[in-house]
Design an enzyme around this catalytic site. Structure first.
Site, mmCIF file in Angstrom:
data_model
loop_
_atom_site.group_PDB
_atom_site.id
_atom_site.type_symbol
_atom_site.label_atom_id
_atom_site.label_comp_id
_atom_site.label_asym_id
_atom_site.label_seq_id
_atom_site.Cartn_x
_atom_site.Cartn_y
_atom_site.Cartn_z
ATOM 1 C CB THR A 215 -7.967 -6.932 1.569
ATOM 2 O OG1 THR A 215 -8.683 -6.548 0.425
ATOM 3 C CG2 THR A 215 -7.384 -5.265 0.837
ATOM 4 C CB SER B 16 -6.805 0.139 13.139
ATOM 5 O OG SER B 16 -7.873 0.686 13.388
ATOM 6 N N GLY C 210 0.206 -1.092 0.298
ATOM 7 C CA GLY C 210 0.009 0.081 -0.121
ATOM 8 C C GLY C 210 0.971 1.096 0.249
ATOM 9 C CB SER D 237 -2.843 4.753 -0.054
ATOM 10 O OG SER D 237 -3.812 5.429 -0.034
ATOM 11 N N GLY D 238 -1.631 7.392 0.838
ATOM 12 C CA GLY D 238 -1.818 7.991 2.212
ATOM 13 C C GLY D 238 -0.323 7.884 3.196
ATOM 14 C CB ILE D 239 0.397 5.547 5.986
ATOM 15 C CG1 ILE D 239 -0.886 6.324 6.971
ATOM 16 C CG2 ILE D 239 1.170 5.615 7.166
ATOM 17 C CD1 ILE D 239 -1.715 5.194 7.773
ATOM 18 N N GLY D 240 1.571 5.421 3.230
ATOM 19 C CA GLY D 240 2.334 4.604 2.639
ATOM 20 C C GLY D 240 3.993 5.387 1.515
ATOM 21 C CE1 TYR E 195 -18.347 -7.442 6.343
ATOM 22 C CE2 TYR E 195 -19.933 -6.291 5.268
ATOM 23 C CZ TYR E 195 -18.421 -6.500 5.289
ATOM 24 O OH TYR E 195 -18.122 -5.178 4.820
ATOM 25 C CG ASN F 157 0.744 1.275 5.395
ATOM 26 O OD1 ASN F 157 0.297 1.482 6.311
ATOM 27 N ND2 ASN F 157 0.851 1.256 3.766
#
Length: 314
Positions: free
Chosen positions: A136, A170, A36, A39-42, A192, A115
Site C-alpha cells: 500500500t 514519515s 487518500g 481521510s485526515g490530512i488528505g 514480521y 499521500n
C-alpha cells in the site's frame, strides 16, 4: 526541529499556518492528484489546493465518501474544481485501472501527492501477495507514479511549468529493520514486526523519491520528486492498530491536521522549492533522513529494480 515555532531557512516552522505557507500562491491552471484524499490530512490538502485554484482529482478507496467531501468543499468554495476517482493502492489492478482512466480523460497532471497510507496492521498480504504495508505505502504509489509519469512529462513540456511529485514518508522510517529494507524478506511472516514493517515502507518512500529524482534529472525532465515527514498527527492512519489509535495518537503534543497538511502544500506549491529534487523535508524545511539506509543511494537503486520487477509480474 522547528517545533517551538523557530523558523528555519525557508521562513516557516512547524507552527506556520497553511495560509502563511500558501499566501500569494495562485494554483490556477494546475491539476493535482491527491491519494487518500478523504481521510485526515488528505481532506484539508484537497480543500486548500482547490482554494488556491488547482483542479484536484481525489484518488480514494471510498467513492461515496469522496463525493460527500466534494460536495462539502463546493459548499465552502463554489468555484472549486474537484473530481473523484476510485483507487485502492494495495491492488495493482486497481492502480492500473485508475491510471488508465485518468490517461483516457486527457487531463494534464502537474502535481502528484502520494499521500495515502496504512500503519502497523497485523501481518497480511495484498491481493497481489505482497505484505500489506509495503504494498500500500510503497508499491501502489511506485506503480501509480510510473504509469502517470508520461502524462506529467507531457504536461511539464507543454505548459512549461515544473511538475512536482510528493511522497509522504514519515520520521517513522527510523523504526525500520536494521537493513532499512529487507528486499529478501518482504513477505517473511515469522520475522514480521508491524512497526518495523511500517518504517520499512517509509524508507522506501524516501528512496523512491531519491532515485526517481536522479533519473528525472538525468533525463533532463522538468519534474521534481521529494519526500517529507508529515508530523505526528491524529488521523485514522493507524486504524488497524489499537495501541496507536488509542494512546499514541491522543498525545497532547501531536500536530494538528492543518499543520501537517501545510507541509505537503509547501513542497507541492511553494516557489522556494522550485528546482529542488531528491530531498527530504520536515516542518517545511530541508532536512536529512534519520538513518543511513534512508540515505543510501545504492539501496535506492536496488529498491527501484526490485519494485520494477514486482509491478511487471502483475
Amino acid at each position: 526541529m522547528w517545533i517551538f515555532g523557530w523558523k528555519g531557512p525557508s521562513g516557516f516552522s512547524a507552527r506556520s499556518t497553511a495560509e502563511e505557507v500558501t499566501e500569494g500562491i495562485d494554483a490556477t491552471g494546475l491539476t493535482a492528484i491527491v491519494t487518500g484524499a478523504t481521510s485526515g490530512i488528505g481532506v484539508d490538502t484537497t480543500r486548500v489546493l482547490a482554494l488556491r485554484g488547482a483542479h484536484v482529482v481525489m484518488a480514494v478507496r471510498n467513492v461515496e465518501a469522496g463525493k460527500k467531501l466534494k460536495e462539502s468543499i463546493l459548499n465552502e468554495i463554489p468555484s472549486a474544481k474537484i473530481d473523484v476517482m476510485q483507487l485502492e493502492l494495495s491492488s495493482m489492478a486497481s492502480v492500473r485501472k485508475f491510471a488508465s482512466e485518468y490517461i483516457a480523460s486527457c487531463l494534464p497532471l502537474n502535481i502528484l501527492i502520494n499521500n495515502a497510507g496504512i500503519m502497523a496492521p497485523p501481518f497480511s498480504l495484498s491481493p497481489d501477495g505482497i505484505e500489506l504495508q509495503f504494498a500500500t505505502n510503497h508499491v501502489g504509489h511506485f506503480l501509480l507514479t510510473h504509469l502517470l509519469l508520461d502524462t506529467m512529462k507531457k504536461t511539464a513540456r507543454e505548459s512549461n511549468r515544473e511538475g512536482r511529485i510528493v511522497l509522504v514518508s514519515s520520521d517513522g522510517h527510523k523504526f525500520a529493520y536494521n537493513e532499512g529494507i529487507r528486499l529478501d524478506k518482504i513477505n517473511n511472516e515469522a520475522e514480521y514486526n508491524c512497526y518495523r514493517a511500517y518504517g520499512q515502507s517509509k524508507v522506501a518512500n524516501i528512496l523512491h523519491a531519491k532515485e526517481l529524482a536522479r533519473r528525472l534529472k538525468e533525463e533532463g525532465v522538468n519534474i521534481t520528486a521529494n519526500s517529507l515527514h508529515p508530523g505526528e498527527i491524529a488521523t485514522n492512519l493507524a486504524r488497524n492498530n489499537g495501541l496507536l489509535n488509542g494512546n499514541i495518537y491522543a498525545h497532547q503534543c501531536l500536530d494538528s491536521i492543518k499543520l501537517s497538511m501545510l507541509r505537503r502544500l509547501y513542497v507541492a506549491l511553494h516557489p522556494q522549492v522550485k528546482g529542488v529534487s531528491g530531498e527530504f523535508f520536515k516542518d517545511s524545511n530541508l532536512s536529512k533522513p534519520g538513518t543511513a539506509p534512508a540515505q543510501d543511494e545504492e539501496l535506492a537503486k536496488q529498491l527501484w529494480d526490485f519494485s520494477m520487477k514486482m509491478i511487471k509480474k502483475q
